[in-house]
Design an enzyme around this catalytic site. Sequence first.
Site, short mmCIF file in Angstrom:
data_model
loop_
_atom_site.label_atom_id
_atom_site.label_comp_id
_atom_site.label_asym_id
_atom_site.label_seq_id
_atom_site.Cartn_x
_atom_site.Cartn_y
_atom_site.Cartn_z
N GLY A 28 0.84 -1.19 0.13
CA GLY A 28 0.12 0.03 -0.05
C GLY A 28 0.86 1.23 -0.01
O GLY A 28 1.92 1.14 -0.55
N HIS A 34 4.73 2.25 -7.85
CA HIS A 34 3.67 1.05 -7.72
C HIS A 34 2.85 1.22 -9.10
O HIS A 34 2.35 0.29 -9.77
CB HIS A 34 2.79 1.11 -6.76
CG HIS A 34 3.44 0.92 -5.46
ND1 HIS A 34 3.63 1.96 -4.49
CD2 HIS A 34 3.91 -0.07 -4.79
CE1 HIS A 34 4.25 1.37 -3.34
NE2 HIS A 34 4.53 0.12 -3.69
N LYS A 145 14.00 -1.89 -7.41
CA LYS A 145 14.35 -1.01 -6.45
C LYS A 145 14.84 -2.03 -5.24
O LYS A 145 15.94 -1.58 -4.53
CB LYS A 145 13.52 0.08 -6.00
CG LYS A 145 13.99 0.92 -4.95
CD LYS A 145 13.46 2.33 -4.66
CE LYS A 145 13.80 2.70 -3.21
NZ LYS A 145 12.91 2.10 -2.30
N VAL A 172 11.55 3.89 -10.52
CA VAL A 172 10.97 4.96 -11.06
C VAL A 172 11.09 6.35 -10.16
O VAL A 172 11.45 5.85 -8.82
CB VAL A 172 9.33 5.02 -10.80
CG1 VAL A 172 8.48 6.12 -11.40
CG2 VAL A 172 8.88 3.89 -11.70
N SER A 181 9.88 5.84 -2.93
CA SER A 181 9.50 4.90 -1.90
C SER A 181 8.38 5.49 -0.99
O SER A 181 8.48 6.61 -0.84
CB SER A 181 11.02 4.91 -1.24
OG SER A 181 10.73 4.28 0.22
#
Length: 272
Positions: A28, A34, A145, A172, A181
């Site tokens: 989440g 994401h 990552k 990204v 992050s």
Amino acid sequence: MKIIRTIEELQNIRKTITSSVGFVPTMGALHDGHISLIKQAREENEIVIVSIFVNPTQFLPGEDLDAYPRKDEADKKICEMCKVDYLFMPEISTMYGKEEVLIKAPNKSYMLEGEARPGHFDGVLLVVLKLFGLTQPTNAYFGKKDAQQLSLITQMVKDLFLPINVVACDIVRENDGLAMSSRNIYLDQTQRKDALLLSKSLYTAASLIAKDERDTKTIKNKIHEVMEKLDVEYVAIVDREFNEIQTIELNNCIILIVVRFGNTRLLDNIWL
Ligand code: PAF
């Protein structure tokens, strides 16, 4: 988009799907990193399943499990926007019983990230295996990552003969170079500015390599020089199987760095 909260519902739905399934597991607090995984899954599969589950077994005592950012409402909207078909949001009691079969990650999971967080990868592999069992994806999407996580999940899929294609997706970054992050929100203004030295040090390393430098010791020294003012936890140069290397081998090399800003650990890396 349908939100699923129970195992039974997910299993029943999965039984009806005969086309390709792209799966994006997350904890989440979704950000552009994401979103790019979900978009790629959307492009490459008939059905897209995203999971949001802050997995307790991958947090060590004293880590930020309770404080981990939770943004369920915003996350649901993002998944709707990305045309996700099914969003799986289980409770802890749905995913874990009292006493369980455990997964033991290989010894190399106790170096680098695993040295700082011993047992972390056992928890990651356990939950990912459970989620794979439930969603039975054709393709599963992970960011580069978390390079060590990606490498261990790829190995698990291979070692357990799981019929799943693990897709490694590029990091990204914010416009100024900071890798996205969920933990970036913990940084204050000064730390946010200083955090730019992570990507700067990696770009400096890449340009040294472009000028034919191959000695990893020299490259690591340069990285430390760029990040001199930061609390660097480690700089490592490994091959794709996470063995430390002395000489750069192009197309089989990852430079990894981890820096501490107070209680927040930031990771960054570059794949060469
Ligand atoms: O990378 C993450 O967000 C987590 O480690 C994962 C893969 C969703 C497992 O909890």
